[in-house]
Design a protein around this motif. Structure first.
Motif, mmCIF file in Angstrom:
data_model
loop_
_atom_site.group_PDB
_atom_site.id
_atom_site.type_symbol
_atom_site.label_atom_id
_atom_site.label_comp_id
_atom_site.label_asym_id
_atom_site.label_seq_id
_atom_site.Cartn_x
_atom_site.Cartn_y
_atom_site.Cartn_z
ATOM 1 N N GLU A 19 56.001 19.531 64.685
ATOM 2 C CA GLU A 19 55.372 20.835 64.461
ATOM 3 C C GLU A 19 53.927 20.869 64.957
ATOM 4 N N VAL A 20 53.167 19.811 64.701
ATOM 5 C CA VAL A 20 51.747 19.833 65.053
ATOM 6 C C VAL A 20 51.534 19.888 66.561
ATOM 7 N N PRO A 21 52.083 18.959 67.358
ATOM 8 C CA PRO A 21 51.830 19.065 68.803
ATOM 9 C C PRO A 21 52.361 20.348 69.413
ATOM 10 N N GLU A 22 53.461 20.872 68.910
ATOM 11 C CA GLU A 22 53.967 22.135 69.437
ATOM 12 C C GLU A 22 53.003 23.271 69.147
ATOM 13 N N ARG A 23 52.429 23.304 67.943
ATOM 14 C CA ARG A 23 51.508 24.381 67.594
ATOM 15 C C ARG A 23 50.235 24.301 68.439
ATOM 16 N N TRP A 24 49.821 23.099 68.791
ATOM 17 C CA TRP A 24 48.615 22.947 69.588
ATOM 18 C C TRP A 24 48.740 23.663 70.932
ATOM 19 N N HIS A 25 49.966 23.842 71.398
ATOM 20 C CA HIS A 25 50.176 24.379 72.744
ATOM 21 C C HIS A 25 50.843 25.752 72.753
ATOM 22 N N THR A 26 51.050 26.361 71.612
ATOM 23 C CA THR A 26 51.755 27.646 71.598
ATOM 24 C C THR A 26 50.903 28.799 72.083
ATOM 25 N N VAL A 27 49.583 28.650 72.074
ATOM 26 C CA VAL A 27 48.679 29.701 72.547
ATOM 27 C C VAL A 27 47.628 29.077 73.460
ATOM 28 N N ASP A 28 46.975 29.915 74.245
ATOM 29 C CA ASP A 28 45.890 29.477 75.118
ATOM 30 C C ASP A 28 44.584 29.534 74.336
ATOM 31 N N ARG A 29 44.107 28.400 73.875
ATOM 32 C CA ARG A 29 42.909 28.322 73.032
ATOM 33 C C ARG A 29 41.626 28.166 73.845
ATOM 34 N N SER A 30 41.711 28.243 75.170
ATOM 35 C CA SER A 30 40.581 27.869 76.017
ATOM 36 C C SER A 30 39.332 28.710 75.762
ATOM 37 N N ALA A 31 39.478 29.952 75.293
ATOM 38 C CA ALA A 31 38.312 30.803 75.055
ATOM 39 C C ALA A 31 37.505 30.359 73.844
ATOM 40 N N HIS A 32 38.065 29.484 73.015
ATOM 41 C CA HIS A 32 37.402 29.072 71.787
ATOM 42 C C HIS A 32 36.971 27.615 71.818
ATOM 43 N N ALA A 33 36.649 27.121 73.015
ATOM 44 C CA ALA A 33 36.103 25.765 73.194
ATOM 45 C C ALA A 33 36.890 24.716 72.416
ATOM 46 N N LEU A 42 32.901 25.653 62.641
ATOM 47 C CA LEU A 42 34.011 25.018 63.338
ATOM 48 C C LEU A 42 35.265 25.215 62.504
ATOM 49 N N LYS A 43 36.401 25.293 63.180
ATOM 50 C CA LYS A 43 37.680 25.431 62.477
ATOM 51 C C LYS A 43 38.588 24.264 62.836
ATOM 52 N N ILE A 44 39.090 23.588 61.816
ATOM 53 C CA ILE A 44 40.104 22.548 62.010
ATOM 54 C C ILE A 44 41.465 23.237 62.077
ATOM 55 N N VAL A 45 42.125 23.131 63.214
ATOM 56 C CA VAL A 45 43.481 23.665 63.322
ATOM 57 C C VAL A 45 44.447 22.721 62.624
ATOM 58 N N ASP A 46 44.358 21.447 62.950
ATOM 59 C CA ASP A 46 45.167 20.404 62.315
ATOM 60 C C ASP A 46 44.383 19.105 62.332
ATOM 61 N N ALA A 47 44.608 18.278 61.334
ATOM 62 C CA ALA A 47 44.109 16.905 61.312
ATOM 63 C C ALA A 47 45.319 15.983 61.200
ATOM 64 N N VAL A 48 45.328 14.904 61.983
ATOM 65 C CA VAL A 48 46.479 14.009 62.014
ATOM 66 C C VAL A 48 46.013 12.575 61.852
ATOM 67 N N GLY A 49 46.957 11.710 61.465
ATOM 68 C CA GLY A 49 46.625 10.318 61.206
ATOM 69 C C GLY A 49 45.989 10.179 59.842
ATOM 70 N N ASP A 50 44.861 9.493 59.771
ATOM 71 C CA ASP A 50 44.096 9.359 58.531
ATOM 72 C C ASP A 50 43.343 10.677 58.326
ATOM 73 N N VAL A 51 43.986 11.627 57.653
ATOM 74 C CA VAL A 51 43.453 12.986 57.550
ATOM 75 C C VAL A 51 42.068 13.019 56.907
ATOM 76 N N PRO A 52 41.812 12.332 55.784
ATOM 77 C CA PRO A 52 40.461 12.372 55.215
ATOM 78 C C PRO A 52 39.394 11.895 56.200
ATOM 79 N N ALA A 53 39.703 10.860 56.983
ATOM 80 C CA ALA A 53 38.730 10.370 57.958
ATOM 81 C C ALA A 53 38.490 11.403 59.048
ATOM 82 N N ALA A 54 39.566 12.063 59.492
ATOM 83 C CA ALA A 54 39.422 13.093 60.521
ATOM 84 C C ALA A 54 38.543 14.237 60.034
ATOM 85 N N VAL A 55 38.752 14.668 58.797
ATOM 86 C CA VAL A 55 37.982 15.791 58.260
ATOM 87 C C VAL A 55 36.526 15.394 58.067
ATOM 88 N N ARG A 56 36.277 14.184 57.566
ATOM 89 C CA ARG A 56 34.888 13.721 57.437
ATOM 90 C C ARG A 56 34.193 13.724 58.793
#
Length: 377
Positions: free
Chosen positions: A52-66, A95-109
């Motif tokens: 689900e996560v990698p598919e969602r990353w590519h379902t839209v063109d996010r290029s306008a939002h850096a 900043l907006k986190i779309v998804d965090a993967v792996g060690d999620v607490p570390a990613a969010v920190r």
């Protein structure tokens, strides 16, 4: 113009001198651009990743939002242990986190530390995979979900926010406009719901279209007509229109014959403003004056161009309802879902003073239009 709630409000974050903040600023991370062929699996072994996560990353063109990825490397410097896909509207202070993967607490920190390094005031987290427990543990508070759910799954059911300094106060409801032209009516309704002059449950499509019908200059709402409609709908709410031009506005894109009758309606709105006691201030409304109004717990319906934030130069109404150091907090009733922009972006949106000053000066003659709605008396 573009086309059962939680009672909780965003929590105040830890101050920048807290142990939590010192730990976050020490997080080691690497920021890499998000490319169309990027996926979590290409970043190394990040734990159990569903499709689900990698598919969602590519379902839209996010290029306008850096879009970029904040990566947390492993202790041995080899495979990363965590990553987060991060985006934001241009000319804003979050900043907006779309998804965090792996060690999620570390990613969010790592993302929070990244935001602090950039001098931003807020981090949001879309609730696609984030749980309330994980968000709370990372210092995030739940945002009220939209009063009207997004169509076709265009946004997550939940969203979370963490202010990196002083927060703006109470949270208004979020309501997304249901047409391309009712942004003015929606901002007025949300302002009155936030002020307690309108029950939140009364903010629906019927209310949206009813107020628009009373305020419209066909199809948009110009400042004087909107101010008069707000005063008629809520006689106990003081209303002042700020418009530093005496010519008709928002008509340049119409043919001359179409402009003529709309201009007549705008002159009629000015006559009605005089009759109903709605002042029309011809002076330029400064950002300092907007901040002062918000400090008095008034609401400012502000006309802006969406060129800076969303990439198209269209006049659009937003609601200014709070301030934080260096930024004004707005509600934008429009989300550009084709660019990965959702209600999580548009709700509790901090815009720097300089950016808001720039985007709220419109057309060739550089006018500013606003409606200031005072507290109900």
């Amino acid at each position: 113009m573009p086309s059962p709630q939680s009672p909780q409000s965003p929590q105040s974050p830890q101050s920048s001198s807290s142990p939590r903040s010192r730990q976050e600023t020490a997080v080691t991370s690497v920021v890499v651009p998000f490319e169309p062929d990027t996926s979590p699996t290409s970043l190394g072994r990040l734990g159990r990743l569903g499709r689900e996560v990698p598919e969602r990353w590519h379902t839209v063109d996010r290029s306008a939002h850096a879009p970029h990825i904040v990566v947390v490397p492993g202790d041995d410097g080899a495979d990363p242990v965590a990553a987060a896909l991060v985006t934001a509207r241009p000319h804003t202070a979050y900043l907006k986190i779309v998804d965090a993967v792996g060690d999620v607490p570390a990613a969010v920190r790592a993302v929070v530390a990244h935001a602090r390094d950039r001098g931003l005031v807020q981090v949001k987290w879309e609730g696609w995979t984030a749980t309330p427990e994980a968000a709370a543990a990372a210092g995030f508070a739940p945002m009220r979900p939209p009063l009207a759910p997004a169509e076709d799954g265009a946004g997550p059911d939940a969203g979370y926010v963490r202010w990196l300094g002083e927060g703006p106060g109470t949270e208004p409801p979020y309501y997304g406009q249901t047409t391309h032209f009712t942004c003015g009516a929606v901002t007025a309704l949300v302002a009155q719901a936030h002020a307690g002059a309108l029950p939140r449950e009364a903010l629906d499509r019927e209310a949206e279209l009813t107020l628009w019908r009373d305020a419209t200059n066909f199809p948009s709402c110009e400042p004087v007509g909107l101010g008069v409609a707000v005063r008629r709908a809520w006689p106990s709410s003081p209303v002042t229109v700020h418009l530093d031009t005496d010519r008709p506005v928002l008509l340049d894109h119409f043919p001359e014959k179409e402009q003529e009758w709309r201009a007549l309606l705008q002159r009629t709105s000015r006559t009605e403003a005089g009759r109903t006691g709605v002042p029309v201030d011809p002076g330029h409304l400064s950002l300092a004056a907007i901040r002062s109004a918000l400090d008095r717990r008034e609401h400012v319906l502000l006309l802006v161009s969406l060129a800076g934030m969303l990439g198209f130069d269209v006049p659009h109404w937003v609601l200014c309802h709070g301030v934080v150091p260096g930024a004004v907090v707005i509600e934008d009733p429009w989300a550009q879902t084709v660019a990965g922009d959702t209600w999580v972006d548009a709700h509790l949106l901090p815009v720097t003073d300089s950016s808001l000053d720039t985007m709220s000066v419109l057309s060739a003659d550089r006018f500013r239009g606003a409606v200031v709605v005072g507290r109900p008396q």
